[in-house]
Enzyme design. Sequence first.
Site, PDB file in Angstrom:
ATOM      1  N   HIS A   4       0.804  -1.222   0.000  1.00  0.00           N
ATOM      2  CA  HIS A   4       0.000   0.000   0.000  1.00  0.00           C
ATOM      3  C   HIS A   4       0.835   1.271   0.000  1.00  0.00           C
ATOM      4  O   HIS A   4       0.293   2.370  -0.008  1.00  0.00           O
ATOM      5  CB  HIS A   4      -0.937   0.030   1.207  1.00  0.00           C
ATOM      6  CG  HIS A   4      -0.204   0.248   2.507  1.00  0.00           C
ATOM      7  ND1 HIS A   4       0.398  -0.772   3.179  1.00  0.00           N
ATOM      8  CD2 HIS A   4       0.036   1.376   3.216  1.00  0.00           C
ATOM      9  CE1 HIS A   4       0.976  -0.285   4.269  1.00  0.00           C
ATOM     10  NE2 HIS A   4       0.776   1.013   4.316  1.00  0.00           N
TER      11      HIS A   4
HETATM   12  C1  UD1 Z   1      -1.245   5.075   6.843  1.00  0.00           C
HETATM   13  C2  UD1 Z   1       0.125   5.402   7.427  1.00  0.00           C
HETATM   14  C3  UD1 Z   1       1.106   4.279   7.130  1.00  0.00           C
HETATM   15  C4  UD1 Z   1       0.561   2.943   7.586  1.00  0.00           C
HETATM   16  C5  UD1 Z   1      -0.820   2.727   6.973  1.00  0.00           C
HETATM   17  C6  UD1 Z   1      -1.416   1.412   7.471  1.00  0.00           C
HETATM   18  C7  UD1 Z   1       0.639   7.823   7.456  1.00  0.00           C
HETATM   19  C8  UD1 Z   1       1.473   8.870   6.882  1.00  0.00           C
HETATM   20  N1  UD1 Z   1       0.668   6.617   6.850  1.00  0.00           N
HETATM   21  O1  UD1 Z   1      -1.099   5.056   5.450  1.00  0.00           O
HETATM   22  O2  UD1 Z   1       2.311   4.544   7.823  1.00  0.00           O
HETATM   23  O3  UD1 Z   1       1.430   1.915   7.161  1.00  0.00           O
HETATM   24  O4  UD1 Z   1      -1.669   3.815   7.338  1.00  0.00           O
HETATM   25  O5  UD1 Z   1      -2.650   1.136   6.910  1.00  0.00           O
HETATM   26  O6  UD1 Z   1      -0.030   8.070   8.434  1.00  0.00           O
HETATM   27  N2  UD1 Z   1      -8.794   5.035   3.447  1.00  0.00           N
HETATM   28  C9  UD1 Z   1     -10.007   4.383   3.446  1.00  0.00           C
HETATM   29  N3  UD1 Z   1     -10.468   3.918   4.638  1.00  0.00           N
HETATM   30  C10 UD1 Z   1      -9.795   4.099   5.789  1.00  0.00           C
HETATM   31  C11 UD1 Z   1      -8.564   4.771   5.762  1.00  0.00           C
HETATM   32  C12 UD1 Z   1      -8.077   5.227   4.583  1.00  0.00           C
HETATM   33  O7  UD1 Z   1     -10.651   4.215   2.433  1.00  0.00           O
HETATM   34  O8  UD1 Z   1     -10.275   3.657   6.855  1.00  0.00           O
HETATM   35  C13 UD1 Z   1      -8.241   5.528   2.183  1.00  0.00           C
HETATM   36  C14 UD1 Z   1      -8.037   7.024   2.206  1.00  0.00           C
HETATM   37  O9  UD1 Z   1      -9.145   7.676   1.775  1.00  0.00           O
HETATM   38  C15 UD1 Z   1      -6.849   7.199   1.301  1.00  0.00           C
HETATM   39  C16 UD1 Z   1      -6.076   5.933   1.475  1.00  0.00           C
HETATM   40  O10 UD1 Z   1      -6.970   4.979   2.024  1.00  0.00           O
HETATM   41  O11 UD1 Z   1      -7.267   7.284  -0.043  1.00  0.00           O
HETATM   42  C17 UD1 Z   1      -4.866   6.127   2.329  1.00  0.00           C
HETATM   43  O12 UD1 Z   1      -5.184   6.340   3.694  1.00  0.00           O
HETATM   44  P1  UD1 Z   1      -4.234   7.158   4.716  1.00  0.00           P
HETATM   45  O13 UD1 Z   1      -4.710   6.983   6.083  1.00  0.00           O
HETATM   46  O14 UD1 Z   1      -4.046   8.525   4.226  1.00  0.00           O
HETATM   47  O15 UD1 Z   1      -2.811   6.561   4.590  1.00  0.00           O
HETATM   48  P2  UD1 Z   1      -2.367   5.076   4.484  1.00  0.00           P
HETATM   49  O16 UD1 Z   1      -1.884   4.860   3.121  1.00  0.00           O
HETATM   50  O17 UD1 Z   1      -3.442   4.208   5.034  1.00  0.00           O
END
Ligand code: UD1
Length: 376
Positions: free
Chosen positions: A212
């Site tokens: 991811h």
């Molecule tokens: C975050 C952490 C990363 C960790 C990862 C574990 C930071 C900088 N990064 O990255 O270190 O390894 O979590 O999962 O904090 N989204 C959903 N549902 C959710 C959460 C997110 O659909 O419950 C989507 C968001 O809309 C976004 C993407 O997933 O498009 C990324 O989510 P985000 O929390 O920004 O960062 P991660 O890539 O999950």
Amino acid sequence: MEKPLSWSTVVHAMGARPNFVKMAPIIRALAKRGSVRQVIVHSGQHYDLKLSDEILSDLDVPPPDRFLGVGSGTHGEQTGKALIGFERALMEEEPDLVVVAGDVNSTLACALAASKLGIRIAHVEAGLRSHDWTMPEEINRVLTDRLSDLLLTHSPEAGEHLLVEGIEADRIHFVGNTMIDSLRRLEPRARALAAWEARGLAARDYVLVTLHRPSNVDEPSRLEAIMDELAGLAERHPVLFPVHPRTRARLEAHDPARWSGVQLIEPVGYLEFLSLQLAAGAVLTDSGGIQEEASALGVPCYTLRRNTERPVTIERGTNLLLGDDPAAIGQIEPMAGEPVPCAIPLWDGRAAERIADIFEAVLAPASPVYESAVRG
Ligand code: UD1
């Protein structure tokens, strides 16, 4: 007047999936002792049922006392909203200690809020360094460590990084790995679940995948090359890939029929993922925590990154850095035989107890640390 330990409040700040796994054992250890009041504040950075609620319930974490509803956004938006929410929560709860874990945006946001309010901060998993400043997590780690009063480390090299950065030795505590506390506690339940059977897989025959990181999934041609390699691997062994929402969104731009051999599924809960790791022949990941879990279980882990902030998993565990060329995925072979769990010092299932001891000592009225905190 001296404030008794039982009047102390500890706020646990969490926001994303890996935080929950690291903090659950600490909340549990302190609850068992009943010595302090605990408040759980969830930023809402991860809000999906699969990424948040199911993981928290598998880990037996009580429902959060406060939910900040931060959600998704740019790094600035996410960190900024969490900063505002945590500051408000801390002003109302007036804790004696704030606990943050890992390196996600919520970790830094809460540490920043607490430090400006003069509240002591304990950072779980302090001192990890990839030395790769393009990773948002590296920025979050370094800054959170700088703001923290108690730096709780899980490996000797983490302590060395902190010393090199000028952090005083008496603030650094080598306590071990709370993520492995969660793993050891729930391993028997995960084994009994036998999630691989329900998915029609044979133990040791399949490769479990999680990817991811923006560096792997955000660039369409790179994601395509990775998926092509996984499809090639799937011709030899089943490939099971629980897909993180970030990766799912990026895959929508492609025709998934092209990779029909790869089993793409929704993210799974903690217990199911642990169960799938237990019987995997190999794990391919770009996550930090999974490198640690696979090493503790003795299951071969292949990490699709140029670097790792967890070198102990390479020196003493089963982790192999593949670098960033997707073609390296072709090297993956499920293990023959049964895994030999590796013995990394203090990854023994008791890290949270050591942390609880430190918290009680720091918060106890006779503690010089406490005295200087209340006198300012
Ligand atoms: C975050 C952490 C990363 C960790 C990862 C574990 C930071 C900088 N990064 O990255 O270190 O390894 O979590 O999962 O904090 N989204 C959903 N549902 C959710 C959460 C997110 O659909 O419950 C989507 C968001 O809309 C976004 C993407 O997933 O498009 C990324 O989510 P985000 O929390 O920004 O960062 P991660 O890539 O999950």
